[in-house]
Design a protein around this motif. Sequence first.
Motif, mmCIF file in Angstrom:
data_model
loop_
_atom_site.group_PDB
_atom_site.id
_atom_site.type_symbol
_atom_site.label_atom_id
_atom_site.label_comp_id
_atom_site.label_asym_id
_atom_site.label_seq_id
_atom_site.Cartn_x
_atom_site.Cartn_y
_atom_site.Cartn_z
ATOM 1 N N ALA A 190 7.663 16.823 -5.691
ATOM 2 C CA ALA A 190 7.596 15.363 -5.663
ATOM 3 C C ALA A 190 7.486 14.853 -4.230
ATOM 4 O O ALA A 190 7.899 15.533 -3.285
ATOM 5 N N PHE A 191 6.975 13.621 -4.079
ATOM 6 C CA PHE A 191 6.739 13.087 -2.727
ATOM 7 C C PHE A 191 8.010 12.967 -1.905
ATOM 8 O O PHE A 191 7.982 13.005 -0.685
ATOM 9 N N ASN A 192 9.160 12.847 -2.600
ATOM 10 C CA ASN A 192 10.410 12.647 -1.857
ATOM 11 C C ASN A 192 11.355 13.830 -2.000
ATOM 12 O O ASN A 192 12.558 13.692 -1.855
ATOM 13 N N SER B 197 14.047 -4.132 2.009
ATOM 14 C CA SER B 197 14.495 -3.818 0.652
ATOM 15 C C SER B 197 14.477 -2.305 0.434
ATOM 16 O O SER B 197 15.415 -1.728 -0.126
ATOM 17 N N GLU B 198 13.415 -1.646 0.906
ATOM 18 C CA GLU B 198 13.357 -0.195 0.731
ATOM 19 C C GLU B 198 14.449 0.501 1.554
ATOM 20 O O GLU B 198 15.089 1.440 1.085
ATOM 21 N N ARG B 199 14.677 -0.004 2.766
ATOM 22 C CA ARG B 199 15.710 0.616 3.612
ATOM 23 C C ARG B 199 17.084 0.512 2.948
ATOM 24 O O ARG B 199 17.904 1.422 3.028
ATOM 25 N N ILE C 213 3.337 13.960 2.160
ATOM 26 C CA ILE C 213 4.617 13.796 1.463
ATOM 27 C C ILE C 213 5.527 13.036 2.430
ATOM 28 O O ILE C 213 5.252 12.962 3.635
ATOM 29 N N ASN C 214 6.622 12.492 1.909
ATOM 30 C CA ASN C 214 7.460 11.643 2.759
ATOM 31 C C ASN C 214 7.935 12.362 4.018
ATOM 32 O O ASN C 214 7.912 11.793 5.111
ATOM 33 N N ALA C 215 8.383 13.629 3.857
ATOM 34 C CA ALA C 215 8.919 14.344 5.022
ATOM 35 C C ALA C 215 7.871 14.418 6.134
ATOM 36 O O ALA C 215 8.174 14.162 7.314
ATOM 37 N N LEU D 165 17.427 8.711 -0.065
ATOM 38 C CA LEU D 165 16.735 10.001 -0.102
ATOM 39 C C LEU D 165 15.882 10.192 1.159
ATOM 40 O O LEU D 165 15.884 11.263 1.773
ATOM 41 N N ASN D 166 15.157 9.150 1.552
ATOM 42 C CA ASN D 166 14.364 9.264 2.774
ATOM 43 C C ASN D 166 15.275 9.448 3.994
ATOM 44 O O ASN D 166 14.919 10.165 4.941
ATOM 45 N N ALA D 167 16.457 8.839 3.957
ATOM 46 C CA ALA D 167 17.401 9.025 5.068
ATOM 47 C C ALA D 167 17.890 10.474 5.084
ATOM 48 O O ALA D 167 18.048 11.079 6.158
ATOM 49 N N ILE E 261 0.832 -1.222 0.000
ATOM 50 C CA ILE E 261 0.000 0.000 0.000
ATOM 51 C C ILE E 261 0.859 1.261 0.000
ATOM 52 O O ILE E 261 0.388 2.328 -0.353
ATOM 53 N N GLN E 262 2.132 1.140 0.400
ATOM 54 C CA GLN E 262 3.066 2.275 0.386
ATOM 55 C C GLN E 262 2.424 3.535 0.986
ATOM 56 O O GLN E 262 1.959 3.498 2.094
ATOM 57 N N SER E 263 2.359 4.630 0.209
ATOM 58 C CA SER E 263 1.955 5.913 0.816
ATOM 59 C C SER E 263 0.489 5.976 1.225
ATOM 60 O O SER E 263 0.094 6.940 1.887
ATOM 61 N N ILE E 264 -0.305 4.992 0.826
ATOM 62 C CA ILE E 264 -1.699 5.010 1.285
ATOM 63 C C ILE E 264 -1.722 4.871 2.812
ATOM 64 O O ILE E 264 -2.601 5.388 3.493
ATOM 65 N N SER E 265 -0.663 4.236 3.360
ATOM 66 C CA SER E 265 -0.566 4.089 4.819
ATOM 67 C C SER E 265 -0.486 5.441 5.525
ATOM 68 O O SER E 265 -0.753 5.545 6.722
ATOM 69 N N LYS E 266 -0.133 6.492 4.775
ATOM 70 C CA LYS E 266 0.010 7.821 5.403
ATOM 71 C C LYS E 266 -1.328 8.352 5.924
ATOM 72 O O LYS E 266 -1.359 9.188 6.827
ATOM 73 N N VAL E 267 -2.432 7.873 5.354
ATOM 74 C CA VAL E 267 -3.752 8.281 5.869
ATOM 75 C C VAL E 267 -3.975 7.644 7.247
ATOM 76 O O VAL E 267 -4.453 8.294 8.184
ATOM 77 N N SER F 53 -2.824 7.963 -3.006
ATOM 78 C CA SER F 53 -2.152 6.983 -3.865
ATOM 79 C C SER F 53 -0.902 6.446 -3.174
ATOM 80 O O SER F 53 -0.430 7.009 -2.181
ATOM 81 N N GLY F 54 -0.368 5.375 -3.739
ATOM 82 C CA GLY F 54 0.904 4.830 -3.262
ATOM 83 C C GLY F 54 1.684 4.284 -4.446
ATOM 84 O O GLY F 54 1.074 3.913 -5.464
ATOM 85 N N VAL F 55 3.013 4.216 -4.316
ATOM 86 C CA VAL F 55 3.812 3.742 -5.457
ATOM 87 C C VAL F 55 3.694 2.231 -5.688
ATOM 88 O O VAL F 55 4.248 1.716 -6.651
HETATM 89 N N1 GLN Z 1 7.809 4.073 0.725
HETATM 90 C C1 GLN Z 1 7.740 4.989 -0.382
HETATM 91 C C2 GLN Z 1 8.832 6.047 -0.269
HETATM 92 O O1 GLN Z 1 9.106 6.496 0.791
HETATM 93 C C3 GLN Z 1 6.380 5.613 -0.417
HETATM 94 C C4 GLN Z 1 6.224 6.575 -1.557
HETATM 95 C C5 GLN Z 1 4.892 6.571 -2.203
HETATM 96 O O2 GLN Z 1 4.103 5.634 -2.130
HETATM 97 N N2 GLN Z 1 4.641 7.629 -2.920
HETATM 98 O O3 GLN Z 1 9.442 6.428 -1.236
#
Ligand code: GLN
Length: 304
Positions: free
Chosen positions: A93-95, A156-158, A112-114, A163-165, A61-67, A256-258
């Motif tokens: 952009a989200f990142n 895997s994402e970590r 957004i990610n931040a 960029l998130n770091a 679900i990626q960014s949908i979890s932000k809700v 949305s989510g990626v």
């Molecule tokens: N985990 C993804 C990221 O931080 C979430 C981004 C997204 O769904 N837009 O890049």
Amino acid sequence: MDYQKIIEDIYNKVQEFADMGKQADYIPALAKVNPNQIGVCLKTLDGKRYTCGKSDVRFSIQSISKVFSLAMALSSVKKELWTRMGKEPSGTAFNSLVQLELENGIPRNPFINAGAIVVADVLLSNLPNPEEDFISFVRCISKSQTVNYNFSVARSERSQGYLNAAIANLLKYHNNIENDIEHVLQFYFLMCSIEMNCEELSDAFLCFADHTKEFNYQNVHLTASQVKRINAIMQTCGFYDESGEFSYLVGLPGKSGVGGGIASICPKNYAVTVFSPRLNEKGNSVVGMKFLELLTTETKESIF
Ligand code: GLN
């Protein structure tokens, strides 16, 4: 309204867009997902359910979890949250890092990610057992006890999450992170890694679809007005720098989510989720956007 016929007709129409765009591959585990899948589920507040395609296939679900994380954070700290982030669309952009630097470590919004990384920090500081509490809340609203994190997607994402770091470091530099950065990032990636199908996501979003009622699910309590405001932030910020376009084309709040999911709400009426992994250059599902545009055109139901 014959939603079943409407979603089936639209499902056929969007096939012409089915090979447009590309799935997210900056998260190595997501590069392996079959990009050629489309799932749809619409659930109404009066208990009806309509599905089409791969509505029972779980995806990231990626960014949908932000809700969900915003709902939990607002329930824990209330207005204080807005001293640490804004509620304005970012137009970036989200990142993106640029705006965060110019605005001294105060993210534009929680979607957004931040902003979501600050929300993760708030949850770590305020929940007794953040990992367990978060997934148990998501299971409750999605009416599914088997919904879970995918630890290998999170790892895997970590492994590539430079960029998130960088975002987390900039936030910490500006004193907008209380906890250890590595811990915050791991929790943020874990929340993004949750896997759900369209049916489960529609159930979860249905809980936000009536902004005249209080929201009481497990330990998350929101007033009707807070539910309305979460919808407002979805409307203005749910699609990063394509939020205006989604609002223009679809006219509903959504997120949305990626992983290729889009969940959206027609207030006082229904929640709908579309899943299709191929994304446009803004990181939003091509078929998902098109599907929802056709849905609100066909039904003439939107908030405008
Ligand atoms: N985990 C993804 C990221 O931080 C979430 C981004 C997204 O769904 N837009 O890049």
